[in-house]
Scaffold this motif. Structure first.
Motif, PDB file in Angstrom:
ATOM      1  N   LEU A  93       0.399  -1.647  -0.443  1.00  0.00           N
ATOM      2  CA  LEU A  93       0.173   0.202  -0.714  1.00  0.00           C
ATOM      3  C   LEU A  93       0.955   1.424  -0.105  1.00  0.00           C
ATOM      4  N   ALA A  94       1.934   1.253   0.421  1.00  0.00           N
ATOM      5  CA  ALA A  94       2.963   2.149   1.037  1.00  0.00           C
ATOM      6  C   ALA A  94       3.415   2.482  -0.380  1.00  0.00           C
ATOM      7  N   ALA A  95       4.101   1.292  -1.240  1.00  0.00           N
ATOM      8  CA  ALA A  95       4.200   1.627  -3.028  1.00  0.00           C
ATOM      9  C   ALA A  95       3.108   2.604  -3.447  1.00  0.00           C
ATOM     10  N   LEU A  96       2.100   2.941  -3.076  1.00  0.00           N
ATOM     11  CA  LEU A  96       1.058   3.089  -3.926  1.00  0.00           C
ATOM     12  C   LEU A  96       0.815   5.158  -3.450  1.00  0.00           C
ATOM     13  N   THR A  97       2.146   5.291  -2.718  1.00  0.00           N
ATOM     14  CA  THR A  97       1.581   6.876  -2.097  1.00  0.00           C
ATOM     15  C   THR A  97       2.871   7.170  -2.007  1.00  0.00           C
ATOM     16  N   GLU A  98       3.027   8.866  -2.440  1.00  0.00           N
ATOM     17  CA  GLU A  98       4.087   9.570  -2.410  1.00  0.00           C
ATOM     18  C   GLU A  98       4.463   9.803  -0.832  1.00  0.00           C
ATOM     19  N   GLN A  99       3.706   9.983   0.135  1.00  0.00           N
ATOM     20  CA  GLN A  99       4.161  10.045   1.007  1.00  0.00           C
ATOM     21  C   GLN A  99       3.780   9.088   2.111  1.00  0.00           C
ATOM     22  N   PRO A 100       4.646   8.940   2.987  1.00  0.00           N
ATOM     23  CA  PRO A 100       4.316   7.330   4.525  1.00  0.00           C
ATOM     24  C   PRO A 100       2.922   6.909   4.547  1.00  0.00           C
ATOM     25  N   LEU A 101       2.758   5.812   4.862  1.00  0.00           N
ATOM     26  CA  LEU A 101       1.331   5.455   5.113  1.00  0.00           C
ATOM     27  C   LEU A 101       1.853   4.707   6.481  1.00  0.00           C
ATOM     28  N   LYS A 102       0.746   4.504   7.479  1.00  0.00           N
ATOM     29  CA  LYS A 102       0.924   4.595   8.501  1.00  0.00           C
ATOM     30  C   LYS A 102      -0.360   3.786   9.574  1.00  0.00           C
ATOM     31  N   ILE A 103      -0.422   2.597  10.625  1.00  0.00           N
ATOM     32  CA  ILE A 103      -1.109   1.735  10.525  1.00  0.00           C
ATOM     33  C   ILE A 103      -1.898   2.322  12.133  1.00  0.00           C
ATOM     34  N   TRP A 104      -2.649   2.569  12.372  1.00  0.00           N
ATOM     35  CA  TRP A 104      -3.666   2.750  13.887  1.00  0.00           C
ATOM     36  C   TRP A 104      -4.061   2.286  14.177  1.00  0.00           C
ATOM     37  N   PHE A 105      -3.781   1.366  15.665  1.00  0.00           N
ATOM     38  CA  PHE A 105      -4.780   0.216  15.983  1.00  0.00           C
ATOM     39  C   PHE A 105      -4.902   0.313  17.460  1.00  0.00           C
ATOM     40  N   ILE A 106      -6.530   1.468  16.996  1.00  0.00           N
ATOM     41  CA  ILE A 106      -7.248   1.803  18.578  1.00  0.00           C
ATOM     42  C   ILE A 106      -7.503   1.584  19.262  1.00  0.00           C
ATOM     43  N   SER A 107      -6.834   0.890  20.758  1.00  0.00           N
ATOM     44  CA  SER A 107      -7.528   0.783  21.706  1.00  0.00           C
ATOM     45  C   SER A 107      -8.898   1.096  22.610  1.00  0.00           C
ATOM     46  N   VAL A 108      -9.792   0.178  22.119  1.00  0.00           N
ATOM     47  CA  VAL A 108     -11.169   1.168  22.951  1.00  0.00           C
ATOM     48  C   VAL A 108     -11.514   0.342  24.821  1.00  0.00           C
ATOM     49  N   ASP A 109     -10.650  -0.683  24.424  1.00  0.00           N
ATOM     50  CA  ASP A 109     -10.504  -1.098  26.080  1.00  0.00           C
ATOM     51  C   ASP A 109      -9.442  -0.518  27.037  1.00  0.00           C
ATOM     52  N   PRO A 110      -9.731   1.412  27.277  1.00  0.00           N
ATOM     53  CA  PRO A 110      -8.428   0.594  28.716  1.00  0.00           C
ATOM     54  C   PRO A 110      -7.963   0.194  29.713  1.00  0.00           C
ATOM     55  N   LYS A 111      -9.198  -0.060  29.842  1.00  0.00           N
ATOM     56  CA  LYS A 111      -8.893  -0.855  31.470  1.00  0.00           C
ATOM     57  C   LYS A 111      -8.278  -1.654  31.531  1.00  0.00           C
ATOM     58  N   ARG A 112      -7.652  -2.386  30.721  1.00  0.00           N
ATOM     59  CA  ARG A 112      -7.343  -3.202  30.458  1.00  0.00           C
ATOM     60  C   ARG A 112      -5.535  -4.031  29.639  1.00  0.00           C
ATOM     61  N   ASP A 113      -6.103  -2.719  28.776  1.00  0.00           N
ATOM     62  CA  ASP A 113      -4.850  -2.095  27.281  1.00  0.00           C
ATOM     63  C   ASP A 113      -4.403  -1.233  28.175  1.00  0.00           C
ATOM     64  N   SER A 114      -2.699  -1.067  28.920  1.00  0.00           N
ATOM     65  CA  SER A 114      -2.105  -0.595  28.886  1.00  0.00           C
ATOM     66  C   SER A 114      -0.748  -0.051  28.519  1.00  0.00           C
ATOM     67  N   ILE A 115      -0.339   0.619  28.521  1.00  0.00           N
ATOM     68  CA  ILE A 115       0.922   0.962  27.903  1.00  0.00           C
ATOM     69  C   ILE A 115       1.221  -0.424  27.176  1.00  0.00           C
ATOM     70  N   GLU A 116       1.904  -0.744  28.055  1.00  0.00           N
ATOM     71  CA  GLU A 116       3.007  -1.878  28.780  1.00  0.00           C
ATOM     72  C   GLU A 116       2.124  -2.854  27.558  1.00  0.00           C
ATOM     73  N   GLN A 117       0.770  -3.472  27.977  1.00  0.00           N
ATOM     74  CA  GLN A 117       0.252  -4.024  26.989  1.00  0.00           C
ATOM     75  C   GLN A 117      -0.108  -3.883  25.713  1.00  0.00           C
ATOM     76  N   LEU A 118      -0.469  -2.695  25.216  1.00  0.00           N
ATOM     77  CA  LEU A 118       0.084  -2.336  23.744  1.00  0.00           C
ATOM     78  C   LEU A 118       1.382  -2.109  23.532  1.00  0.00           C
ATOM     79  N   ASN A 119       2.046  -1.784  23.952  1.00  0.00           N
ATOM     80  CA  ASN A 119       3.448  -2.935  23.492  1.00  0.00           C
ATOM     81  C   ASN A 119       3.881  -3.870  22.826  1.00  0.00           C
ATOM     82  N   ASN A 120       3.311  -4.681  23.831  1.00  0.00           N
ATOM     83  CA  ASN A 120       2.858  -5.929  23.366  1.00  0.00           C
ATOM     84  C   ASN A 120       2.972  -6.248  22.242  1.00  0.00           C
ATOM     85  N   TYR A 121       1.795  -6.354  22.634  1.00  0.00           N
ATOM     86  CA  TYR A 121       0.387  -6.822  21.318  1.00  0.00           C
ATOM     87  C   TYR A 121       0.850  -6.433  20.027  1.00  0.00           C
TER      88      TYR A 121
END
Length: 213
Positions: A93-121
């Motif tokens: 997908l990134a090869a089709l764009t002039e600018q970089p392409l990022k993917i954002w995974f937005i956790s909607v479970d902040p009670k269980r998804d700590s920063i450390e948990q997110l990073n590991n995942y």
């Protein structure tokens, strides 16, 4: 000789006409599982925190194409499958764009998804262009809603609760505007997960429609 030259010119003309027809048909081709909004939708500012503990706001969108989807690390199926598919096709997908392409995974479970948990995942997928983030629901809910996505928490007190959430993926342009939505195929008895090959097929068609204005 003149007859051969005439055939050659006729062939060149036909080839040029065919090329023009192909280019026009590509511009008019409709993506199969993507919705392109008639007008880009400006996003209000927001305040999230990424997997490295750094603040994420609207400025982090500028200069990049961004594919954003919502989920949570305890999700048993849709989230890991979607993230794996997006991480896998990101280079194509990134090869089709002039600018970089990022993917954002937005956790909607902040009670269980700590920063450390997110990073590991997120680190498990070994893709530097995939970024995990979360926030309190006061920030998450309005941000997710303006992306055209949704999530819902149950009122259960069980620790292994499930979170209902969208399976679609939002596309944000380098100006920080919502411009399209990629949808999973809906087939009875199958999980609504983005089809990687269809995403690859639809993505350049979406870009063509956006350029055409």
């Amino acid at each position: 000789m003149f007859r051969n030259l005439g055939y050659l010119l006729l062939a060149i003309t036909a080839l040029a006409a065919g090329l023009v027809f192909y280019q026009v048909s590509q511009l008019n081709a409709e993506p199969k599982l993507a919705l392109v909004y008639p007008q880009p939708r400006a996003l209000a500012d927001f305040a999230l925190t990424d997997q490295h503990g750094q603040a994420v706001n609207r400025e982090r969108l500028y200069g990049n194409w961004t594919l954003a989807f919502v989920g949570y690390t305890s999700c048993p199926d849709i989230c890991p499958l979607t993230l794996a598919k997006l991480a896998g096709v990101q280079p194509d997908l990134a090869a089709l764009t002039e600018q970089p392409l990022k993917i954002w995974f937005i956790s909607v479970d902040p009670k269980r998804d700590s920063i450390e948990q997110l990073n590991n995942y997120v680190s498990y997928f070994e893709q530097a262009n995939v970024l995990g983030m979360t926030a309190g629901h006061d920030q998450l809910f309005p941000f997710v809603r303006q992306l055209g996505l949704m999530y819902s928490l149950s009122s259960t007190t069980a620790e292994d609760y499930l979170v209902d959430h969208s399976a679609s993926v939002a596309l944000i342009n380098p100006q920080g505007q919502l411009v399209a939505m990629f949808k999973p195929p809906m087939q009875q008895g199958e999980l609504p997960v983005i089809d990687a090959q269809q995403l690859l097929a639809d993505f350049p068609l979406v870009l063509n429609k956006l350029k055409a204005g």
